[in-house]
Enzyme design. Structure first.
Site, PDB file in Angstrom:
ATOM      1  N   HIS A 104      52.323  -7.645 -12.722  1.00 15.88           N
ATOM      2  CA  HIS A 104      51.307  -6.599 -12.605  1.00 15.88           C
ATOM      3  C   HIS A 104      50.556  -6.444 -13.922  1.00 15.88           C
ATOM      4  CE1 HIS A 104      55.037  -4.520 -13.815  1.00 15.88           C
ATOM      5  NE2 HIS A 104      54.278  -3.579 -14.366  1.00 15.88           N
ATOM      6  N   HIS A 106      48.205  -3.819 -16.112  1.00 16.01           N
ATOM      7  CA  HIS A 106      47.812  -2.430 -16.318  1.00 16.01           C
ATOM      8  C   HIS A 106      46.355  -2.387 -16.778  1.00 16.01           C
ATOM      9  CE1 HIS A 106      52.011  -0.750 -16.532  1.00 16.01           C
ATOM     10  NE2 HIS A 106      52.260  -2.028 -16.793  1.00 16.01           N
TER      11      HIS A 106
END
Length: 118
Positions: A104, A106
């Site tokens: 992931h 950010h």
């Protein structure tokens, strides 16, 4: 269901709508949603729909989707009004404070991003 999925992964469950999330952007290969513990006024996570343990595994196994994450992050930044600047962060591994082991990215912004980050 995504072809590459970990049944125990929080983010895989979000991709499959088994767990609700505040989704702000999605593409065929990515999903972006607000972080539930934001570290900035804008804090969005951009994830691949397929499960890869971290950014390194994603880049190795599905490099086109790694590029899609960056493209989606840029779209999120525009959508969220971050034209004056934003930070993109991949935490890779436990020592880098990766908590959910699904790659992931950010997207952080909405305030001054000091350097070094800490």
């Amino acid at each position: 269901m995504s072809p590459l999925r970990d049944e125990t992964c929080l983010f895989c469950k979000i991709v499959e709508s088994e767990i609700p999330a505040d989704v702000v952007h999605e593409t065929e290969t990515t999903l972006a949603f607000r972080d539930i513990e934001p570290q900035a006024p804008v804090h969005v996570l951009v994830i691949p729909r397929n499960h890869y343990r971290d950014a390194a595994a994603l880049a190795r196994e599905e490099p086109a989707t790694a590029v899609d994450l960056l493209t989606a992050a840029q779209a999120v930044a525009e959508q969220e009004g971050l034209a004056d600047g934003y930070r993109l962060v991949f935490n890779t591994g436990a020592s880098a404070n990766q908590v959910v082991f699904h790659a992931h990215l950010h997207v952080l912004g909405g305030r001054r991003m000091n350097w070094p980050p800490g």
